[in-house]
Motif scaffolding. Structure first.
Motif, mmCIF file in Angstrom:
data_model
loop_
_atom_site.group_PDB
_atom_site.id
_atom_site.type_symbol
_atom_site.label_atom_id
_atom_site.label_comp_id
_atom_site.label_asym_id
_atom_site.label_seq_id
_atom_site.Cartn_x
_atom_site.Cartn_y
_atom_site.Cartn_z
ATOM 1 N N GLN A 96 0.762 -1.281 -0.109
ATOM 2 C CA GLN A 96 0.119 -0.120 0.105
ATOM 3 C C GLN A 96 0.822 1.361 -0.024
ATOM 4 N N HIS A 97 2.160 1.022 0.251
ATOM 5 C CA HIS A 97 2.929 2.326 0.581
ATOM 6 C C HIS A 97 4.039 2.264 -0.775
ATOM 7 N N LEU A 98 3.976 1.212 -1.631
ATOM 8 C CA LEU A 98 4.831 1.275 -2.718
ATOM 9 C C LEU A 98 3.974 1.618 -4.183
ATOM 10 N N HIS A 99 4.689 2.337 -4.966
ATOM 11 C CA HIS A 99 4.050 2.689 -6.274
ATOM 12 C C HIS A 99 5.034 2.223 -7.283
ATOM 13 N N SER A 100 5.845 1.576 -7.190
ATOM 14 C CA SER A 100 6.996 1.170 -8.145
ATOM 15 C C SER A 100 6.300 0.075 -9.395
ATOM 16 N N THR A 101 6.079 0.521 -10.473
ATOM 17 C CA THR A 101 5.323 -0.678 -11.290
ATOM 18 C C THR A 101 6.562 -1.576 -11.848
ATOM 19 N N SER A 102 7.910 -1.383 -11.506
ATOM 20 C CA SER A 102 8.564 -2.668 -11.746
ATOM 21 C C SER A 102 8.783 -3.712 -10.693
ATOM 22 N N LEU A 103 8.119 -3.333 -9.618
ATOM 23 C CA LEU A 103 7.915 -4.550 -8.692
ATOM 24 C C LEU A 103 6.745 -5.123 -8.538
ATOM 25 N N SER A 104 5.646 -4.643 -9.090
ATOM 26 C CA SER A 104 4.338 -4.893 -9.038
ATOM 27 C C SER A 104 4.020 -6.333 -9.626
ATOM 28 N N PRO A 105 4.607 -6.669 -10.768
ATOM 29 C CA PRO A 105 4.433 -7.781 -11.429
ATOM 30 C C PRO A 105 4.670 -8.919 -10.814
ATOM 31 N N LYS A 106 6.154 -8.845 -10.310
ATOM 32 C CA LYS A 106 6.507 -9.825 -9.421
ATOM 33 C C LYS A 106 5.933 -10.109 -8.216
ATOM 34 N N ALA A 107 5.496 -8.830 -7.537
ATOM 35 C CA ALA A 107 4.720 -9.105 -6.151
ATOM 36 C C ALA A 107 3.327 -9.578 -6.449
ATOM 37 N N SER A 108 2.813 -9.359 -7.493
ATOM 38 C CA SER A 108 1.380 -9.798 -7.922
ATOM 39 C C SER A 108 1.334 -11.304 -8.258
ATOM 40 N N ALA A 109 2.303 -11.664 -9.005
ATOM 41 C CA ALA A 109 2.359 -13.169 -9.200
ATOM 42 C C ALA A 109 2.875 -14.020 -8.081
ATOM 43 N N GLU A 110 3.617 -13.512 -6.970
ATOM 44 C CA GLU A 110 4.010 -14.443 -5.746
ATOM 45 C C GLU A 110 2.590 -14.546 -4.948
ATOM 46 N N GLN A 111 1.682 -13.286 -4.994
ATOM 47 C CA GLN A 111 0.734 -13.264 -4.265
ATOM 48 C C GLN A 111 -0.454 -14.168 -4.792
ATOM 49 N N ARG A 112 -0.289 -14.164 -5.947
ATOM 50 C CA ARG A 112 -1.763 -15.216 -6.787
ATOM 51 C C ARG A 112 -1.396 -16.492 -6.784
ATOM 52 N N ALA A 113 -0.120 -16.846 -6.866
ATOM 53 C CA ALA A 113 0.430 -18.344 -6.941
ATOM 54 C C ALA A 113 0.398 -18.803 -5.336
ATOM 55 N N THR A 114 0.534 -17.939 -4.480
ATOM 56 C CA THR A 114 0.505 -18.496 -3.069
ATOM 57 C C THR A 114 -0.867 -18.630 -2.651
ATOM 58 N N ARG A 115 -1.788 -17.710 -3.184
ATOM 59 C CA ARG A 115 -3.043 -17.845 -2.826
ATOM 60 C C ARG A 115 -3.740 -19.223 -3.378
ATOM 61 N N ILE A 116 -3.462 -19.571 -4.577
ATOM 62 C CA ILE A 116 -3.878 -20.748 -5.237
ATOM 63 C C ILE A 116 -3.455 -22.122 -4.496
ATOM 64 N N ILE A 117 -2.053 -21.902 -4.010
ATOM 65 C CA ILE A 117 -1.604 -23.109 -3.271
ATOM 66 C C ILE A 117 -2.337 -23.438 -2.045
ATOM 67 N N LEU A 118 -2.674 -22.122 -1.336
ATOM 68 C CA LEU A 118 -3.403 -22.081 -0.295
ATOM 69 C C LEU A 118 -4.892 -22.759 -0.280
ATOM 70 N N VAL A 119 -5.503 -22.343 -1.494
ATOM 71 C CA VAL A 119 -6.764 -23.223 -1.806
ATOM 72 C C VAL A 119 -6.628 -24.526 -1.741
ATOM 73 N N LEU A 120 -5.229 -25.020 -2.533
ATOM 74 C CA LEU A 120 -4.834 -26.400 -2.568
ATOM 75 C C LEU A 120 -4.893 -27.115 -1.252
ATOM 76 N N MET A 121 -4.256 -26.275 -0.439
ATOM 77 C CA MET A 121 -3.898 -27.014 0.801
ATOM 78 C C MET A 121 -5.191 -27.228 1.688
ATOM 79 N N ASN A 122 -6.029 -26.128 1.584
ATOM 80 C CA ASN A 122 -7.320 -26.133 2.239
ATOM 81 C C ASN A 122 -8.321 -27.419 1.572
#
Length: 303
Positions: free
Chosen positions: A219-245
């Motif tokens: 929420q405090h970062l606005h760098s576009t160069s970091l957003s794709p990587k961060a978004s990919a990590e978040q989405r992949a981790t959420r999918i794995i968490l769904v798999l665990m549940n």
């Protein structure tokens, strides 16, 4: 054997079981082939690639043995001798045990991958691939040991005349075993499930904490160069968490059903149908979920 005649009338259940097996085997083989090629072609494959490939191989074997069991249960073809019964039942139970262990390993490895450099888990990142190989050897040896009693107790029904057999399929049954051996086996299996599902829950909770922390920081970062990587990590981790549940819910339901049958030492066709569909649903759904994870990661890497 009249109970099997009742079971054979469930034509819809037969179609669902064989459809589940077919979809699951195809999806797991595609996932396995993808990760084998990825592991061979990439210069530095991720530690999770080996685990996901191992999980796909286990689930493919689990569903293939289920196919043989279902063919016998529904009366299409019998397993003719003790060796066939022992191999099919033992391999299916072995793959079930390996499934929970490998899923736990995937959850722990993903938590290590996401951990920050300041975390105590960061030291395991560089050694994860080698440690995974050691873990595979351990979980294979451990599961082969605790499921070994199925090689002793499984027999062809036509070869014995005991009235206290527990029918598993039309051709295969479990011999009565001593109370000490039965409760020792149940205790070891319960210990396995509680330990690995507990580790899975801890690693999943840790990943949830990391995601929440990352959300506050983003929420405090606005760098576009970091957003794709961060978004990919978040989405992949959420999918794995769904798999665990998904795994925890379906595996607990399956073990409640199977433990009830094992403790009561009786056969019930309705319970068996539910157990087949629930107990092997995770092996069918998980490759589809994991392939979605790969599509998410590939999409963001290409941007």
């Amino acid at each position: 054997m009249y109970k099997y005649n009742i079971l054979s009338r469930f034509i819809g259940v037969q179609y669902i079981v064989f459809f589940e097996v077919s979809i699951g085997v195809i999806a797991n083989m595609v996932l396995l082939l993808f990760h084998v090629l990825k592991f061979l072609l990439e210069h530095r494959p991720k530690p999770t690639d080996l685990i996901i490939g191992h999980l796909a191989l286990i689930h493919a074997g689990m569903l293939l043995t289920l196919g043989f069991i279902a063919i016998d249960i529904f009366g299409f073809q019998k397993l003719e001798d003790d060796i066939a019964c022992k191999c099919v039942i033992y391999l299916h139970r072995l793959m079930r045990g390996l499934s929970v262990c490998t899923t736990c390993l995937l959850s722990v490895c993903q938590a290590i991958t996401l951990s920050p450099r300041s975390s105590c888990l960061a030291k395991f990142k560089q050694k994860s691939l080698q440690q995974n190989l050691y873990c595979f050897v351990f979980i294979w040896a451990f599961n082969m040991l605790i499921n070994g009693h199925f090689l002793i107790s499984t027999v062809t029904t036509s070869n014995v005349t005991l009235g206290s057999l527990m029918f598993v399929t039309r051709s295969c049954s479990f011999l009565p075993i001593s109370s000490s051996l039965k409760y020792t086996s149940i205790s070891l299996l319960s210990f396995q499930h509680m330990t690995f599902i507990g580790l899975m829950a801890l690693s999943s909770g840790y990943m949830v904490i990391l995601l929440c922390r990352h959300k506050r920081q983003s929420q405090h970062l606005h760098s576009t160069s970091l957003s794709p990587k961060a978004s990919a990590e978040q989405r992949a981790t959420r999918i794995i968490l769904v798999l665990m549940n998904l795994f925890i819910v379906m595996y607990i339901l399956d073990n409640i059903i199977s433990s009830t049958s094992y403790m009561l030492w009786n056969f019930d066709q309705i319970r068996l149908c539910i157990q087949i569909l629930v107990g092997n649903g995770y092996a069918t759904i998980s490759p589809l979920v994991l392939m979605r994870t790969e599509r998410v990661m590939t999409f963001f890497r290409s941007k």
